[in-house]
Scaffold this active site. Structure first.
Site, short mmCIF file in Angstrom:
data_model
loop_
_atom_site.label_atom_id
_atom_site.label_comp_id
_atom_site.label_asym_id
_atom_site.label_seq_id
_atom_site.Cartn_x
_atom_site.Cartn_y
_atom_site.Cartn_z
N CYS A 53 0.81 -1.22 0.00
CA CYS A 53 0.00 0.00 0.00
C CYS A 53 0.84 1.27 0.00
O CYS A 53 1.86 1.35 0.69
CB CYS A 53 -0.90 -0.03 1.22
SG CYS A 53 -2.10 1.30 1.29
N TRP A 89 -5.81 -6.50 7.90
CA TRP A 89 -4.43 -6.80 7.54
C TRP A 89 -3.91 -7.86 8.51
O TRP A 89 -4.07 -7.73 9.72
CB TRP A 89 -3.56 -5.54 7.62
CG TRP A 89 -3.94 -4.47 6.65
CD1 TRP A 89 -4.73 -3.38 6.90
CD2 TRP A 89 -3.57 -4.39 5.28
NE1 TRP A 89 -4.86 -2.62 5.76
CE2 TRP A 89 -4.15 -3.21 4.75
CE3 TRP A 89 -2.78 -5.18 4.43
CZ2 TRP A 89 -3.99 -2.81 3.42
CZ3 TRP A 89 -2.62 -4.79 3.12
CH2 TRP A 89 -3.21 -3.62 2.63
N THR A 123 -6.82 0.53 9.18
CA THR A 123 -5.93 0.95 8.11
C THR A 123 -4.48 0.97 8.57
O THR A 123 -4.17 1.02 9.76
CB THR A 123 -6.30 2.35 7.61
OG1 THR A 123 -6.21 3.29 8.69
CG2 THR A 123 -7.72 2.36 7.06
N VAL A 124 -3.59 0.93 7.60
CA VAL A 124 -2.16 1.13 7.82
C VAL A 124 -1.73 2.27 6.91
O VAL A 124 -2.31 2.44 5.83
CB VAL A 124 -1.37 -0.16 7.51
CG1 VAL A 124 -1.50 -1.18 8.61
CG2 VAL A 124 -1.81 -0.79 6.17
N TYR A 187 -7.55 5.67 -6.63
CA TYR A 187 -8.59 4.93 -5.90
C TYR A 187 -9.98 5.41 -6.29
O TYR A 187 -10.94 4.64 -6.32
CB TYR A 187 -8.37 5.05 -4.39
CG TYR A 187 -7.22 4.22 -3.90
CD1 TYR A 187 -7.43 2.91 -3.46
CD2 TYR A 187 -5.92 4.71 -3.89
CE1 TYR A 187 -6.38 2.13 -3.02
CE2 TYR A 187 -4.86 3.94 -3.46
CZ TYR A 187 -5.09 2.64 -3.02
OH TYR A 187 -4.04 1.87 -2.61
#
Length: 333
Positions: A53, A89, A123-124, A187
């Site tokens: 990502c 994740w 999220t990361v 995106y």
């Protein structure tokens, strides 16, 4: 349930016109010495990321360039989503499938530890307080700036200034444009749920890439001879473009290698320590072409594209001819 399906059920991520509206970050407390701010302490935090990502990649680049690797530890999640019904994740790359320092299997655990009512997507990047195992900072838009400014006491000797004071206003303005039109722009194309929303995002993306192509025609980097925070942010999208976004997100007007200046520019960065050595094309391709997040329509059929040719990334770029200095790599000390 896939990420795309999740987004269709969340009004805050898909607007009525079918356009993608990224969720807001939940943990945005800044770093500093004032009451209520996060203390800047070596060894206190762990940065969780996935090499697939772009959002976390830029924090990892800055962490390495500034010499913070022994100050903030790094936990690496798999580029693949664990199950079709779980948007998360997973630390399946580690022994026994858990992060060796935090002992967690999924990134969502540190979000729930910090807020048991948290319902957003985990999220990361996210910085985690190691002792508490709590998510404390996931503001990917500002995180590199915190590392560049607030973490300065721990920078290595002669670390570059990626966010110089005299350019900060200009860098912030360009970063905002890069985020909306390029970083998040791909995106907006890939997750659009209407033809109109897709085409609007597509036109905006390529109009901006055309402008950046022209900007880089007479200067080596976005602000001249030296790499700045803006270059880090643009790089993480450009380096993924041909291998992922062009096909997976239908951003198929041009490949980046068909823009002469952008192509030389992104290879210049790739060949700079901190950039190419933190770029994992295998992880990128697996995530965007095999992950259930990106292609849920045919979960039983997964083809990993053989190309593009990665060897071309190390070809001479000749971008140094645009600099006053003829150094191969130019990061301002």
């Amino acid at each position: 349930m896939t990420e795309v399906e999740e987004q269709s059920k969340k009004p805050h991520e898909i607007k009525a016109d079918g356009s993608f509206n990224r969720q807001k970050n939940r943990f945005t407390t800044p770093f500093g010495n004032l009451p209520g701010q996060l203390p800047v302490e070596s060894g206190r935090y762990r940065l969780l990321w996935s090499a697939a990502c772009p959002w976390e990649h830029r924090s990892v680049i800055v962490r390495k360039i500034l010499g913070l690797e022994n100050v903030i530890s790094l936990g690496t999640a798999s580029p693949m989503r664990p199950r079709i019904d779980r948007v998360d994740w997973e630390f399946s790359l580690d022994k026994d499938g858990v992060d060796p320092l935090l002992g967690i299997r999924y990134v969502s655990e540190v979000y729930k530890n910090a807020d048991s009512d948290y319902e957003g997507r985990p999220t990361v990047p996210v910085l985690v307080d190691i002792k508490k195992k709590h998510a404390v900072q996931n503001d990917y838009f500002k995180l590199t700036n915190y590392l560049e400014v607030d973490w300065a006491p721990f920078h290595k000797k002669n670390a570059p200034d990626l966010y110089p004071i005299h350019l900060r206003e200009q860098i912030d303005a360009l970063n905002d444009v890069i985020f909306h039109d390029v970083n998040n722009g791909v995106y907006k194309c890939g997750f659009a749920q209407s033809q109109e929303a897709y085409e609007k995002a597509y036109d905006t993306l390529f109009a901006r890439l055309d402008e950046l192509e022209e900007r880089l025609s007479n200067q080596r980097f976005l602000f001249g001879d030296y790499i700045t925070d803006s270059d880090v942010r643009l790089y993480t999208t450009l380096v993924r473009f041909d291998a992922a976004y062009y096909n997976a997100f239908n951003t198929n007007r041009n490949l980046i290698r068909e823009f002469p200046n952008l192509w030389g520019y992104v290879r210049d960065l790739y060949q700079t320590p901190g950039f190419g050595d933190t770029t994992d094309f295998a992880a990128i391709k697996r995530h965007y072409h095999l992950s259930i997040t990106i292609s849920p329509d045919k979960p039983e059929i997964k083809i990993l594209p053989k190309g593009p040719d990665i060897s071309v990334w190390n070809l001479p770029h000749n971008r140094e001819t645009l600099s006053k200095s003829q150094e191969k790599f130019l990061i301002q000390p």
